[in-house]
Design an enzyme around this catalytic site. Structure first.
Site, PDB file in Angstrom:
ATOM      1  N   ASP A   1      57.868 -95.699  65.337  1.00 49.09           N
ATOM      2  CA  ASP A   1      58.214 -95.910  66.746  1.00 49.09           C
ATOM      3  C   ASP A   1      59.684 -96.322  66.797  1.00 49.09           C
ATOM      4  O   ASP A   1      60.070 -97.335  66.209  1.00 49.09           O
ATOM      5  CB  ASP A   1      57.311 -97.026  67.304  1.00 49.09           C
ATOM      6  CG  ASP A   1      57.154 -96.949  68.805  1.00 49.09           C
ATOM      7  OD1 ASP A   1      58.139 -96.597  69.482  1.00 49.09           O
ATOM      8  OD2 ASP A   1      56.057 -97.275  69.297  1.00 49.09           O
TER       9      ASP A   1
ATOM     10  N   ASP B   1      60.662 -94.535  72.114  1.00 46.55           N
ATOM     11  CA  ASP B   1      60.385 -95.442  73.229  1.00 46.55           C
ATOM     12  C   ASP B   1      61.363 -95.214  74.390  1.00 46.55           C
ATOM     13  O   ASP B   1      62.569 -95.042  74.150  1.00 46.55           O
ATOM     14  CB  ASP B   1      60.564 -96.879  72.691  1.00 46.55           C
ATOM     15  CG  ASP B   1      60.061 -97.944  73.641  1.00 46.55           C
ATOM     16  OD1 ASP B   1      58.860 -97.975  73.916  1.00 46.55           O
ATOM     17  OD2 ASP B   1      60.891 -98.766  74.108  1.00 46.55           O
TER      18      ASP B   1
ATOM     19  N   GLU C   1      58.768 -90.977  74.994  1.00 46.60           N
ATOM     20  CA  GLU C   1      58.086 -91.654  76.102  1.00 46.60           C
ATOM     21  C   GLU C   1      58.966 -91.493  77.341  1.00 46.60           C
ATOM     22  O   GLU C   1      60.073 -92.022  77.388  1.00 46.60           O
ATOM     23  CB  GLU C   1      57.884 -93.138  75.796  1.00 46.60           C
ATOM     24  CG  GLU C   1      57.045 -93.825  76.862  1.00 46.60           C
ATOM     25  CD  GLU C   1      57.225 -95.346  76.914  1.00 46.60           C
ATOM     26  OE1 GLU C   1      56.324 -96.031  77.411  1.00 46.60           O
ATOM     27  OE2 GLU C   1      58.283 -95.848  76.475  1.00 46.60           O
TER      28      GLU C   1
ATOM     29  N   HIS D   1      49.167 -98.583  74.158  1.00 49.00           N
ATOM     30  CA  HIS D   1      49.212-100.050  74.117  1.00 49.00           C
ATOM     31  C   HIS D   1      49.716-100.655  75.433  1.00 49.00           C
ATOM     32  O   HIS D   1      49.774-101.882  75.545  1.00 49.00           O
ATOM     33  CB  HIS D   1      50.110-100.482  72.968  1.00 49.00           C
ATOM     34  CG  HIS D   1      51.522-100.020  73.164  1.00 49.00           C
ATOM     35  ND1 HIS D   1      51.889 -98.690  73.132  1.00 49.00           N
ATOM     36  CD2 HIS D   1      52.663-100.697  73.431  1.00 49.00           C
ATOM     37  CE1 HIS D   1      53.171 -98.576  73.368  1.00 49.00           C
ATOM     38  NE2 HIS D   1      53.674 -99.785  73.558  1.00 49.00           N
ATOM     39  N   ASP D   2      50.132 -99.832  76.382  1.00 46.89           N
ATOM     40  CA  ASP D   2      50.604-100.331  77.677  1.00 46.89           C
ATOM     41  C   ASP D   2      49.574-100.098  78.790  1.00 46.89           C
ATOM     42  O   ASP D   2      49.793-100.534  79.923  1.00 46.89           O
ATOM     43  CB  ASP D   2      51.891 -99.599  78.099  1.00 46.89           C
ATOM     44  CG  ASP D   2      53.077 -99.898  77.186  1.00 46.89           C
ATOM     45  OD1 ASP D   2      53.112-100.978  76.585  1.00 46.89           O
ATOM     46  OD2 ASP D   2      53.966 -99.028  77.100  1.00 46.89           O
TER      47      ASP D   2
HETATM   48  O1  TEU Z   1      57.254 -99.007  77.639  1.00 49.12           O
HETATM   49  C1  TEU Z   1      58.044 -98.599  78.716  1.00 49.12           C
HETATM   50  C2  TEU Z   1      57.718 -99.150  80.001  1.00 49.12           C
HETATM   51  O2  TEU Z   1      58.421 -98.841  80.943  1.00 49.12           O
HETATM   52  C3  TEU Z   1      56.572-100.064  80.125  1.00 49.12           C
HETATM   53  O3  TEU Z   1      57.065-101.345  80.183  1.00 49.12           O
HETATM   54  C4  TEU Z   1      55.782 -99.706  81.300  1.00 49.12           C
HETATM   55  O4  TEU Z   1      56.560 -99.600  82.436  1.00 49.12           O
HETATM   56  C5  TEU Z   1      54.748-100.716  81.572  1.00 49.12           C
HETATM   57  O5  TEU Z   1      54.095-101.049  80.406  1.00 49.12           O
HETATM   58  C6  TEU Z   1      53.746-100.164  82.530  1.00 49.12           C
HETATM   59  O6  TEU Z   1      53.033-101.207  83.005  1.00 49.12           O
HETATM   60  C7  TEU Z   1      57.810 -99.079  76.377  1.00 49.12           C
HETATM   61  C8  TEU Z   1      56.794 -99.637  75.410  1.00 49.12           C
HETATM   62  O7  TEU Z   1      55.723 -98.750  75.320  1.00 49.12           O
HETATM   63  C9  TEU Z   1      56.406-101.011  75.859  1.00 49.12           C
HETATM   64  O8  TEU Z   1      55.389-101.568  75.079  1.00 49.12           O
HETATM   65  C10 TEU Z   1      57.651-101.866  75.802  1.00 49.12           C
HETATM   66  O9  TEU Z   1      57.369-103.137  76.337  1.00 49.12           O
HETATM   67  C11 TEU Z   1      58.804-101.252  76.594  1.00 49.12           C
HETATM   68  O10 TEU Z   1      58.970 -99.870  76.336  1.00 49.12           O
HETATM   69  C12 TEU Z   1      60.093-101.912  76.190  1.00 49.12           C
HETATM   70  O11 TEU Z   1      60.440-101.527  74.909  1.00 49.12           O
END
Ligand code: TEU
Length: 545
Positions: free
Chosen positions: A98, A194, A236, A310-311
Site C-alpha cells: 500500500d 492510496d 484509490e 478497511h474504510d
Molecule cells: O482513504 C481515503 C479517504 O478519503 C477516506 O478517508 C475516506 O474518505 C473515508 O474513509 C470515508 O469515510 C485512504 C485510506 O484508505 C484511509 O484508511 C486513510 O485514512 C486515508 O486514505 C488517509 O491516508
C-alpha cells in the site's frame, strides 16, 4: 482486449493490525500473516493487498508513514517482510504494498527537516503558505496547521499529523520513484495507491481531486517504476467517473492497471451528513450504478470489484441481513460481485461474513475519523445529536471493518494472547474461521467455489471477459444480469430481500452452476416461473437455443 495475468486474479486485503498477532502485544503482525498463508491459499486467492506496515506513529493506523523503507516494530522487521514475500510466493500468492504518496507522517524525517527553517533543503517537500485558504480536511476542520517555529501554515488533507507532500517539487517525485523501485526489487507483485487522485492538486485554485498534474505524474511514475514489469497497480480514486477511470486504466495510456471507484460505495450517504446519516438502501439505484461501471469500458479500462475495505462498513450488515439470513445474504452478495467483470477484492473476514460492531461507549472506538467527526458535528456545530451520531457509527464507521479477525472461539477469537488494540466483536464465539472451515455449507466455501469458478476452464472466459447486460432494471428486489462471451451465456439472479420473489425471464436453462440454497436443480430450472427464496442467489449456464 489483450489479456493480463491480473484480469483473472482475486485479491484479499489484509489490515495488518487486526489480522493475526503472533507476538502477544495485541497488534497483528507479519509473522501472524505468514502463519495464515495456508488458509489464504485454501481460499484460492492470488494476491494480498497489505495495508501499510511501514514505520508509523499510528495516528491513522499506518496511513501516516514515518519511513517508507522500514517496517514498524509492531509488525515485525524487514527480515519478516522478506520472509512474507518469499513464503507467500511458495503458496502462489503475490504481495501488493500500500503506497501512501499524498502525505507522510509528521514524524517522517523529510517533515522533521522541513519544519526546522524556511530555507531547509526539505522545506519544499511539503506545502507551506503564509495564509490558509478555505480548503477543509477530509478528517474535519481546516486543511491548514500553523507551525510556530517558522510562522507559516502547512497543508494537510487528512489529520494534522499527515502533512501533504508537494508534488510540484520534482525532487519529491524522484525520491518516491526510487522508493517504489526499491520495493519492486524486493519482489512484490504490485501496489495499491492510496488517495492517488489527490497528488495533482492545485491548492491556490482550490483544486484537490483530479488536478491537471495528476495523469502526467502517473505516467512518469509508470515509466520509472512499472513499465515492462509484471506488476499490478490499483489506485484509490474517490472522485472517478467512468471517463476519469479510463484515463487511469486504459492500457494505451500506461498509468495503472485499474482503479477503485466509489460511486456504489457511497450510494446511501446523506447529502450533508454523508456516511454519518445513511439513507435507506435502494437496489434499483445500486443496479444502475453497477451496470454503468460494468458496461463503460469495452477494452479501454478495467474494474476493481469490491464491497468492503478497511474504510467501509461490513457489507453483510450494510446491504445484506446480519440476523436470520446472515450466511445466505453474504453468499448472495459474494455471488453478485464475483459474477461481474473485473478483478474481485475480498476484505479480511468478508469470507466468513463478519458483521458490523456496536460498542455502547464512543471511547471503545479508535478511529481518528470518528473522533474528529464527533468533535465537529456533535460538539462544535451540533448538527447531529449524540444518539444520531452513534447510529451513524453503527452503520458506517471505519472501525466496523477493523475489529480483529475472528479465527476461533477461544479467548479473543485466537487473534491475540494479549490485550487487543481494538475490542473484538463479541459475536466471535459463533462467527469464526474454525467454525466456517468445519461446515461444508459455510460462506467460506462459497467464496472458495466462486474463486474456483472464475478460474475454471469451463467458465473463466465468460466470467472474466464476458459482456454484461442488466435484466429487470426496475425490479426493486431482484438483481439479475447476463454475462456473455462468444456462444456462452451465464445468468446471475439474486433476490436481495427477506420476501420470496417470483419472476419471469424469457430464457432457458442449460444447467444450474451455483445455488446458495441446497435444492434440487429441477425446482429452479423454469425461468419463466422462477420462485426465489429470501436472499437466494443462483448462477445458471443458459442454453444457446
Ligand atoms: O482513504 C481515503 C479517504 O478519503 C477516506 O478517508 C475516506 O474518505 C473515508 O474513509 C470515508 O469515510 C485512504 C485510506 O484508505 C484511509 O484508511 C486513510 O485514512 C486515508 O486514505 C488517509 O491516508
Amino acid at each position: 482486449m489483450e489479456k493480463q495475468w491480473w484480469h483473472s486474479a482475486v485479491v484479499y486485503q489484509i489490515y495488518p493490525r487486526s489480522f493475526c498477532d503472533s507476538s502477544g502485544d495485541g497488534n497483528g503482525d507479519l509473522r501472524g500473516i505468514i502463519s495464515k498463508l495456508p488458509y489464504l491459499e485454501k481460499l484460492g486467492i492470488d494476491l494480498i493487498w497489505l495495508s501499510p506496515v511501514y514505520l508509523s506513529p499510528m495516528k491513522d493506523n499506518g496511513y501516516d508513514i514515518a519511513d517508507y523503507q522500514a517496517i514498524d516494530p509492531r509488525f515485525g522487521s524487514m527480515a519478516d517482510m522478506q520472509t512474507l514475500i518469499h513464503t507467500a510466493k511458495q503458496h502462489n500468492i503475490g504481495i501488493m504494498m500500500d503506497l501512501v504518496l499524498n502525505h507522510t507522517s509528521d514524524q517522517h524525517q523529510w517533515f522533521q527537516q522541513a519544519k526546522q527553517s524556511r530555507d531547509n533543503p526539505y522545506r519544499d517537500y511539503y506545502i507551506w503558505r503564509d495564509q490558509p485558504n478555505q480548503i477543509r480536511s477530509v478528517f474535519s476542520g481546516p486543511a491548514w496547521q500553523f507551525d510556530n517555529t517558522t510562522k507559516q501554515y502547512y497543508f494537510h488533507l487528512f489529520a494534522d499529523a499527515q502533512p501533504d507532500l508537494n508534488w510540484e517539487n520534482p525532487k519529491v517525485a524522484t525520491e518516491i520513484q526510487q522508493m517504489v523501485s526499491w520495493w519492486v526489487e524486493q519482489g512484490v507483485a504490485g501496489f495499491r495507491l492510496d488517495v492517488i487522485d489527490l497528488i495533482g492538486k492545485q491548492i491556490d485554485q482550490g483544486i484537490t481531486e483530479n488536478g491537471p498534474r495528476l495523469h502526467p505524474l502517473l505516467q512518469q511514475m509508470h515509466q520509472a517504476c512499472f513499465a515492462n514489469k509484471p506488476l499490478v497497480t490499483v489506485g484509490e480514486t474517490w472522485g472517478a467517473t467512468p471517463e476519469i477511470a479510463k484515463l487511469y486504466s486504459n492500457p494505451q495510456r500506461q498509468e495503472l492497471s485499474m482503479v477503485f471507484q466509489f460511486e456504489h460505495a457511497s450510494i446511501d450517504w446523506h447529502p450533508t451528513h454523508g456516511k454519518w446519516q445513511v439513507q435507506p438502501f435502494n437496489l434499483i439505484k445500486l443496479k444502475a450504478v453497477m451496470s454503468k461501471w460494468q458496461t463503460c469500458f469495452d477494452g479501454d479500462g478495467w474494474n476493481a470489484l469490491f464491497w468492503n475495505n478497511h474504510d467501509l462498513p461490513r457489507i453483510v450488515s450494510r446491504w445484506g441481513n446480519d440476523g436470520q439470513y446472515r450466511e445466505r445474504s453474504a453468499k448472495l452478495l459474494a455471488t453478485l460481485l464475483h459474477g461481474m467483470q473485473g478483478t474481485p477484492y475480498i476484505y479480511q473476514g468478508e469470507e466468513i461474513a463478519m458483521t458490523n460492531v456496536r460498542f455502547e461507549d464512543l471511547d471503545d472506538y479508535d478511529d481518528i475519523e470518528i473522533k474528529n467527526s464527533y468533535q465537529e458535528k456533535v460538539l462544535e456545530q451540533q448538527s447531529l445529536s449524540h444518539q444520531q451520531f452513534m447510529q451513524g457509527v453503527y452503520s458506517s464507521a471505519r472501525d466496523n471493518a477493523r475489529t480483529p479477525m475472528q479465527w476461533g472461539n477461544s479467548v479473543n477469537a485466537g487473534f491475540t494472547q494479549g490485550k487487543p488494540w481494538l475490542a473484538l466483536n463479541p459475536n466471535y464465539s459463533d462467527i469464526n474461521v474454525a467454525n466456517a472451515l468445519d461446515r461444508k455449507d459455510s460462506v467460506f466455501y462459497h467464496y472458495q467455489e466462486l474463486i474456483a469458478l472464475r478460474k475454471s476452464a469451463e467458465y473463466s472466459d465468460t466470467l472474466i471477459y464476458g459482456d454484461f447486460a442488466l435484466l429487470l432494471a426496475e425490479h426493486p428486489q431482484v438483481f439479475a444480469y447476463v454475462r456473455q462471451h462468444q456462444q456462452q451465456r451465464l445468468l446471475v439472479v439474486a433476490n436481495v430481500s427477506e420476501q420470496e420473489q417470483q419472476i419471469r425471464l424469457n430464457l432457458s436453462v442449460e444447467k444450474v452452476v451455483l445455488n446458495n440454497l441446497q435444492q434440487n436443480d429441477e425446482l429452479v430450472s423454469d425461468l419463466e416461473a422462477l420462485r426465489l427464496a429470501p436472499y437466494q442467489a443462483i448462477v445458471y449456464a443458459l442454453s444457446t437455443r
